[in-house]
Design a protein around this motif. Structure first.
Motif, PDB file in Angstrom:
ATOM      1  N   ILE A 204       0.806  -1.217   0.000  1.00 10.55           N
ATOM      2  CA  ILE A 204       0.000   0.000   0.000  1.00 10.55           C
ATOM      3  C   ILE A 204       0.843   1.273   0.000  1.00 10.55           C
ATOM      4  N   TYR A 205       2.087   1.202   0.516  1.00  9.76           N
ATOM      5  CA  TYR A 205       2.959   2.390   0.545  1.00  9.76           C
ATOM      6  C   TYR A 205       3.963   2.396  -0.601  1.00  9.76           C
ATOM      7  N   GLU A 206       3.703   1.604  -1.613  1.00 14.26           N
ATOM      8  CA  GLU A 206       4.621   1.421  -2.747  1.00 14.26           C
ATOM      9  C   GLU A 206       5.127   2.733  -3.342  1.00 14.26           C
ATOM     10  N   LYS A 207       4.265   3.713  -3.488  1.00 17.05           N
ATOM     11  CA  LYS A 207       4.629   4.962  -4.162  1.00 17.05           C
ATOM     12  C   LYS A 207       5.416   5.923  -3.270  1.00 17.05           C
ATOM     13  N   LEU A 208       5.518   5.593  -1.984  1.00 20.17           N
ATOM     14  CA  LEU A 208       6.160   6.517  -1.047  1.00 20.17           C
ATOM     15  C   LEU A 208       7.505   5.963  -0.582  1.00 20.17           C
ATOM     16  N   ILE A 209       8.483   5.992  -1.479  1.00 19.56           N
ATOM     17  CA  ILE A 209       9.869   5.624  -1.176  1.00 19.56           C
ATOM     18  C   ILE A 209      10.731   6.841  -1.492  1.00 19.56           C
ATOM     19  N   TYR A 210      11.602   7.224  -0.547  1.00 22.52           N
ATOM     20  CA  TYR A 210      12.293   8.506  -0.644  1.00 22.52           C
ATOM     21  C   TYR A 210      13.774   8.397  -0.990  1.00 22.52           C
ATOM     22  N   THR A 211      14.229   7.213  -1.288  1.00 23.14           N
ATOM     23  CA  THR A 211      15.609   7.010  -1.715  1.00 23.14           C
ATOM     24  C   THR A 211      15.595   6.656  -3.201  1.00 23.14           C
ATOM     25  N   ASN A 212      16.743   6.310  -3.737  1.00 26.50           N
ATOM     26  CA  ASN A 212      16.801   5.896  -5.139  1.00 26.50           C
ATOM     27  C   ASN A 212      16.359   4.455  -5.335  1.00 26.50           C
ATOM     28  N   ASP A 213      16.060   3.761  -4.224  1.00 30.13           N
ATOM     29  CA  ASP A 213      15.595   2.377  -4.319  1.00 30.13           C
ATOM     30  C   ASP A 213      14.256   2.318  -5.046  1.00 30.13           C
ATOM     31  N   LYS A 214      14.108   1.347  -5.909  1.00 20.92           N
ATOM     32  CA  LYS A 214      12.843   1.146  -6.612  1.00 20.92           C
ATOM     33  C   LYS A 214      12.054   0.065  -5.883  1.00 20.92           C
ATOM     34  N   HIS A 215      10.764   0.290  -5.756  1.00 22.70           N
ATOM     35  CA  HIS A 215       9.924  -0.709  -5.108  1.00 22.70           C
ATOM     36  C   HIS A 215       9.961  -2.023  -5.888  1.00 22.70           C
ATOM     37  N   THR A 216      10.120  -3.112  -5.158  1.00 24.68           N
ATOM     38  CA  THR A 216      10.079  -4.442  -5.751  1.00 24.68           C
ATOM     39  C   THR A 216       8.938  -5.224  -5.132  1.00 24.68           C
ATOM     40  N   SER A 217       8.099  -5.781  -5.971  1.00 29.58           N
ATOM     41  CA  SER A 217       7.055  -6.691  -5.503  1.00 29.58           C
ATOM     42  C   SER A 217       7.611  -8.112  -5.565  1.00 29.58           C
ATOM     43  N   VAL A 218       7.423  -8.861  -4.503  1.00 25.87           N
ATOM     44  CA  VAL A 218       7.924 -10.239  -4.488  1.00 25.87           C
ATOM     45  C   VAL A 218       7.296 -11.053  -5.619  1.00 25.87           C
ATOM     46  N   ALA A 219       6.107 -10.661  -6.046  1.00 32.27           N
ATOM     47  CA  ALA A 219       5.413 -11.398  -7.105  1.00 32.27           C
ATOM     48  C   ALA A 219       6.107 -11.285  -8.455  1.00 32.27           C
ATOM     49  N   GLN A 220       6.914 -10.236  -8.645  1.00 33.32           N
ATOM     50  CA  GLN A 220       7.550 -10.042  -9.938  1.00 33.32           C
ATOM     51  C   GLN A 220       8.891 -10.765 -10.066  1.00 33.32           C
TER      52      GLN A 220
END
Length: 393
Positions: A204-220
Motif C-alpha cells: 500500500i505504501y509502494e509509491k512513497l519511497i524517498y531514496t533511489n531504491d525502486k519498489h520491488t514486488s515479491v510477485a515479480q
C-alpha cells in the motif's frame, strides 16, 4: 447478551485509541499536535474529485459487480503491468472496500481453524487481529531492530511448522518505514517456495519511497512466485484517498473468485462512486503523487534530525511510508517511567503531543510518529517532546 468468542480475543487499535484521546483533548480546547494518523494530510487531487462528481451526474450510483467494475479492474491490470511488470487479467483482480478489507476477506477465505500465519514484528496493528478473526493463529516473529526491523530467511525458517499457511510481507512498512530490497525478498521467497507458503504482499505504501531504491514486488521475481503471492494495494496512500475506501487484491484466480463470492455476501460491492474516482486516479498522470512525495521527503528529513537529537532516543532513518519508529527505551528509563505506554500517555497529557506506543505494533520499546503534518507542527512537536524528556530527567 453473550458475544461471539471470535471477538473476545481482539485487541483494540492503539492507533485509534490515541487518536480518540487526542481528539477529545482538542475538543476541550487544548493545543494538541496529533502524530498518530496513518493517512496523508493532503486532500484528494481535484481531477479525482471531479471524476466522482461526473460519475454521480451520469447516474453511476447503482450496484456494481461484487469484484468491482470491469474498467477499474482493467486499469489495475495496466497499473500492475506498467509499474511492476506483473501481468494479470481482470478475473485475477478484486476491488475491495479499502486494502484493509482485501486483507480481511483474504484471510476469511484462506484460513481454517488453527492455520498459522507468520507476522513479522513490528507489524501493522490489524494483521494479527484479522488472522484471529478468521480462526487462524498469528505467529509473531520479532525482526531485529539492528537489521532495520527486517525478517531474515533463518528467522522465517525457524518459525515455520506444518500448520503454516502464509506469511505477510509489508514493504514499505507500517510502522517502521523500512523497505525490503530485491535480494532480501528473493531470500525470503526461496524459503516460502521450499515450504509452499502463500505470500501476502502488502504494498500500500509502494509509491512513497524517498531514496533511489525502486519498489520491488515479491510477485515479480518469478512466475512461480507470482502464483504463490497475493498482492494487496490501493489508492488510499498513493492518491490521498483514505476515505474513499478503494483497495484491491491481485493473484490466483481461485482465491480471487472465493474472495469475490464472499464480498457478494458482505459488502455487495465497493462504493460505485469511489470506484469511478479510483479509475480516474489510475488513468491520469501521477503529478499529484510526485508533489506529495516531495513534501513527505522534506518532512522526513526535518523531523528525523530533530528526533535523533532528543536524549535517550535512537532511530534508523526510514526509506518509505510516512512514519518514524524511534526507540525510546532509554528516554523512558531516564524519565522514570515503567513502560513506553505510560510515557506516551504522560507526553500527551503534559505536552499535548500524541504518539502511538509501539506495543500496538509488537515492539514495546518504540513509538510511531506520523509525519503526515506540516513542517511547522512537526518542528513544534519535536520541541515539545524534547522539553518533556529534559524536564523529566
Amino acid at each position: 447478551m453473550q458475544l461471539a468468542n471470535r471477538v473476545k480475543t481482539l485487541t483494540p487499535s492503539s492507533t485509534l485509541a490515541i487518536t480518540a484521546k487526542a481528539k477529545k483533548l482538542k475538543e476541550e480546547g487544548h493545543d494538541v499536535i496529533a502524530l498518530g494518523a496513518g493517512e496523508p494530510d493532503f486532500n484528494t487531487p481535484r481531477y479525482i474529485i471531479e471524476a466522482a462528481k461526473k460519475a454521480m451526474e451520469n447516474g453511476m450510483t447503482k450496484y456494481t459487480p461484487s469484484g468491482g467494475i470491469v474498467k477499474l479492474r482493467e486499469a489495475i491490470c495496466a497499473k500492475l503491468a506498467n509499474d511492476n511488470d506483473l501481468h494479470y487479467t481482470p478475473d485475477e483482480i478484486i476491488v475491495t472496500t479499502g486494502a484493509k478489507h482485501a486483507l480481511y476477506t483474504l484471510f476469511q477465505v484462506l484460513l481454517n481453524p488453527g492455520d498459522e500465519v507468520i507476522v513479522p514484528a513490528p507489524y501493522w496493528v490489524s494483521y494479527p487481529e484479522q488472522v484471529k478473526l478468521a480462526g487462524g493463529h498469528p505467529v509473531i516473529v520479532k525482526a531485529d531492530e539492528k537489521n532495520s526491523f527486517k525478517l531474515t530467511p533463518d528467522e522465517l525458517e525457524a518459525a515455520i511448522t506444518d500448520k503454516t499457511k502464509a506469511i505477510i510481507i509489508n514493504s514499505p512498512s507500517n510502522p517502521t518505514g523500512m523497505v525490503y530490497d530485491k535480494e532480501e525478498l528473493k531470500a525470503l521467497a526461496e524459503v516460502c517456495l521450499k515450504h509452499n507458503i502463500l505470500i501476502v504482499s502488502d504494498e500500500i505504501y509502494e509509491k512513497l519511497i524517498y531514496t533511489n531504491d525502486k519498489h520491488t514486488s515479491v510477485a515479480q521475481l518469478s512466475n512461480q512466485l507470482k502464483k504463490q503471492t497475493i498482492v494487496i494495494n490501493g489508492v488510499s496512500k498513493s492518491h490521498a484517498m483514505t476515505g474513499w475506501r478503494i483497495g484491491y487484491a491481485a493473484g490466483d484466480k481461485e482465491i480471487i473468485k472465493a474472495m469475490t463470492n464472499m464480498a457478494s455476501h458482505s459488502t455487495s460491492n465497493p462504493t460505485s462512486i469511489a470506484q469511478f474516482a479510483a479509475l480516474a486516479a489510475y488513468d491520469s498522470p501521477e503529478d499529484p503523487i510526485t508533489e506529495m512525495k516531495k513534501a513527505f521527503k522534506e518532512r522526513l528529513d526535518t523531523l528525523y534530525d530533530l528526533i535523533v537529537d532528543i536524549p535517550g532516543v535512537t532511530c534508523e532513518k526510514p526509506k518509505g511510508a510516512f512514519y518514524l519508529f524511534p526507540n525510546v527505551e532509554q528516554a523512558v528509563k531516564n524519565n522514570g517511567f515503567e513502560h513506553v505506554d505510560e510515557w506516551v500517555t504522560a507526553l500527551l497529557e503534559e505536552e499535548k503531543v500524541a504518539l502511538v506506543p509501539g506495543s500496538g505494533f509488537g515492539s514495546n520499546g518504540n513509538v510511531r510518529l506520523s509525519y503526515a503534518n506540516s513542517i511547522d507542527l512537526l518542528t513544534e512537536a519535536a520541541k515539545r517532546i524534547n522539553r518533556f524528556v529534559i524536564n523529566h530527567q
